[in-house]
Design a protein around this motif. Structure first.
Motif, short mmCIF file in Angstrom:
data_model
loop_
_atom_site.label_atom_id
_atom_site.label_comp_id
_atom_site.label_asym_id
_atom_site.label_seq_id
_atom_site.Cartn_x
_atom_site.Cartn_y
_atom_site.Cartn_z
N ASN A 1 -10.11 5.11 -2.42
CA ASN A 1 -10.46 6.49 -2.12
C ASN A 1 -11.54 6.97 -3.09
O ASN A 1 -11.43 6.77 -4.30
N THR A 2 -12.58 7.63 -2.56
CA THR A 2 -13.71 8.02 -3.38
C THR A 2 -13.31 9.04 -4.44
O THR A 2 -13.83 9.02 -5.56
N PHE A 3 -12.38 9.94 -4.11
CA PHE A 3 -11.95 10.98 -5.05
C PHE A 3 -10.44 10.92 -5.23
O PHE A 3 -9.70 10.84 -4.24
N VAL A 4 -10.00 10.98 -6.47
CA VAL A 4 -8.58 10.89 -6.79
C VAL A 4 -8.19 12.07 -7.68
O VAL A 4 -8.70 12.23 -8.78
N GLU B 1 -3.79 12.61 0.86
CA GLU B 1 -4.47 11.36 0.45
C GLU B 1 -5.30 11.56 -0.81
O GLU B 1 -5.73 10.56 -1.42
N ILE B 2 -5.53 12.79 -1.25
CA ILE B 2 -6.27 12.99 -2.50
C ILE B 2 -5.49 12.44 -3.69
O ILE B 2 -6.07 12.22 -4.76
N TYR B 3 -4.18 12.21 -3.52
CA TYR B 3 -3.37 11.64 -4.60
C TYR B 3 -3.11 10.14 -4.41
O TYR B 3 -2.38 9.54 -5.19
N ALA B 4 -3.68 9.54 -3.37
CA ALA B 4 -3.30 8.18 -2.97
C ALA B 4 -3.44 7.16 -4.09
O ALA B 4 -2.63 6.25 -4.20
N ASP B 5 -4.46 7.29 -4.90
CA ASP B 5 -4.69 6.32 -5.97
C ASP B 5 -4.48 6.97 -7.34
O ASP B 5 -5.18 6.65 -8.31
N GLU B 6 -3.50 7.85 -7.43
CA GLU B 6 -3.30 8.64 -8.65
C GLU B 6 -3.08 7.76 -9.88
O GLU B 6 -3.35 8.17 -11.01
N TRP B 7 -2.61 6.54 -9.67
CA TRP B 7 -2.35 5.63 -10.79
C TRP B 7 -3.59 5.40 -11.66
O TRP B 7 -3.46 5.09 -12.85
N VAL B 8 -4.81 5.57 -11.11
CA VAL B 8 -6.00 5.31 -11.91
C VAL B 8 -6.15 6.31 -13.05
O VAL B 8 -6.83 6.03 -14.04
#
Length: 433
Positions: A212-215, A245-252
């Motif tokens: 995702n481009t933005f997290v 989905e703005i939180y989808a890759d929150e682990w980064v």
């Protein structure tokens, strides 16, 4: 493999795996690999930039050949045959299994063991309301008194800047603070001269390049000086506009430094200000658009996100954007076939400053086209957050006051040992009042 140098031979097996030479070797995860020298011994170091594997692993140079076979395609037998052919040495199956077990237990193999570690680590992170600081004691002091003293020295060297208008955004480095403390201070001194904005939207580089481009995260960012709270209403607005989905890759966010460093400077500047709030957003790679000839804002997902930022400005009041962004990465360390010398650094200075003129004009499309035109040969790692900042501050309302950027400081950090250099800058954007 440990924090202290191991012997040249792979370790004896402690694994309960059957000693089957036709066992397929798992893949090594996507981690950093680099040479290191300790005394008279040479090693290959593995380091996990995602932080799941806590400690680097040192592998004697003589044993480094084994790593090439951990790709999910080779068996123990194939590794043994190649070692016998190249080195004339007999490598026991139990030795290979022992080497594999230690890599796995350290968290460096793509295996079920790693997936359990990943889930446990991610679950622990998601359960925390505050994102813990993780770079204190490494690139900035962990002890509050020492941190304040060091930051005071950075700000003492800043020249006053006379600029009229309302500050809308700053480009700030995210390189190691020890290399660029003054450049950070030039940007943050601009923030300190006016009244505290309602919030700071921090656009950091996501070095792990998630899908995702933005997290976005709702978590506050902790610092040695205390936590910096997140503007929950603003984040909720983004979620309503764009979906969960703005939180989808929150682990980064867990180990990424590009937002953490900005939070530390903000807390230093406004230590007792109860109104200090941030919106932490990590920006993934836009390299796809560098190559396809289009502008990122033309895509639906990026265009919608930028439009949501602009609408949030109108709904919640003026925001100051902070792009935690470095510039060029050149030299052997970054994959170039040459070492960076003084001549290349002078040319880089010229090219970087030409690129930054587009930021001073607050022209995000021209900024992107400049990098796109050379296929990003300088590896501008702050491309995504700077482009997003330039587009977000550009109002869609006809007749809005003009914007103008001012380059505050430009510098380069050279690493002689690898013939490499990273460039960075501080830049402020003002809107006429």
């Amino acid at each position: 493999m440990s924090k202290s140098p191991p012997s040249d031979a792979p370790p004896a097996s402690t694994a309960s795996v059957a000693a089957d030479p036709d066992t397929l070797l798992p893949s090594i995860r996507a981690v950093e690999v680099y040479p290191i020298v300790q005394g008279s011994q040479k090693f290959i170091a593995l380091r996990d930039p995602m932080g799941y594997a806590k400690d680097p692993v040192l592998i004697p140079q003589a044993a480094a050949l084994l790593l090439a076979f951990f790709d999910g395609k080779h068996t123990i037998r194939q590794l043994q045959e190649e070692i016998q052919r190249r080195l004339g040495q007999l490598l026991l199956t139990e030795q290979v299994l022992g080497f594999m077990t230690q890599l796995d237990q350290s968290g460096y193999l793509d295996s079920e063991g790693f997936r359990r570690l990943q889930k446990e680590t991610d679950d622990a992170f998601h359960s925390q309301p505050v994102r813990p600081y993780c770079h204190a004691g490494l690139v900035y002091p962990a002890e509050p008194k020492e941190l304040r003293k060091q930051f005071q020295e950075y700000f003492a060297a800043v020249r006053p800047q006379d600029n009229s208008g309302v500050l809308r955004g700053v480009v700030v480095p995210h390189i190691d603070i020890r290399f660029a403390g003054q450049a950070y201070a030039f940007a943050y001194a601009s923030l300190a001269r006016g009244p505290l904005p309602r919030r700071f939207v921090i656009l950091g580089t996501a070095h792990q390049s998630p899908p995702n481009t933005f997290v976005v995260t709702r978590k506050a960012y902790d610092t040695p000086l205390g936590p910096v709270p997140t503007d929950q209403d603003y984040v909720q607005f983004l979620e309503t506009e764009l979906g969960p989905e703005i939180y989808a890759d929150e682990w980064v966010h867990r180990t990424e430094h590009s937002v953490e460093f900005q939070a530390v400077f903000l807390k230093y500047l406004f230590p007792l200000e109860p109104g200090l709030k941030i919106v932490p957003i990590l920006c993934s790679s836009m390299h796809e658009w560098v190559l396809n000839g289009h502008l990122p804002g033309e895509s639906e997902r990026i265009g919608r996100f930028i439009a949501a930022l602009q609408e949030a400005d109108r709904q919640f009041g003026p925001t100051v954007y902070i792009a935690g962004a470095d510039l060029a990465h050149m030299g052997v360390k970054f994959g170039d076939p040459f070492k960076v010398n003084e001549s290349i650094r002078r040319e880089l200075d010229i090219l970087d400053r030409e690129m930054l003129t587009h930021a001073e004009r607050v022209d995000g499309d021209a900024f992107f086209r400049n990098i796109q035109g050379e296929k990003d040969k300088r590896r501008i790692c702050g491309l995504s957050p700077i482009y997003t900042l330039l587009k977000a501050v550009t109002s869609t309302v006809s007749g809005s006051p003009a914007l103008k950027g001012h380059l505050l400081k430009y510098d380069q950090a050279a690493e002689e040992a690898t013939g490499s250099v990273v460039s960075f800058a501080s830049l402020a954007i003002y809107q006429e009042s």
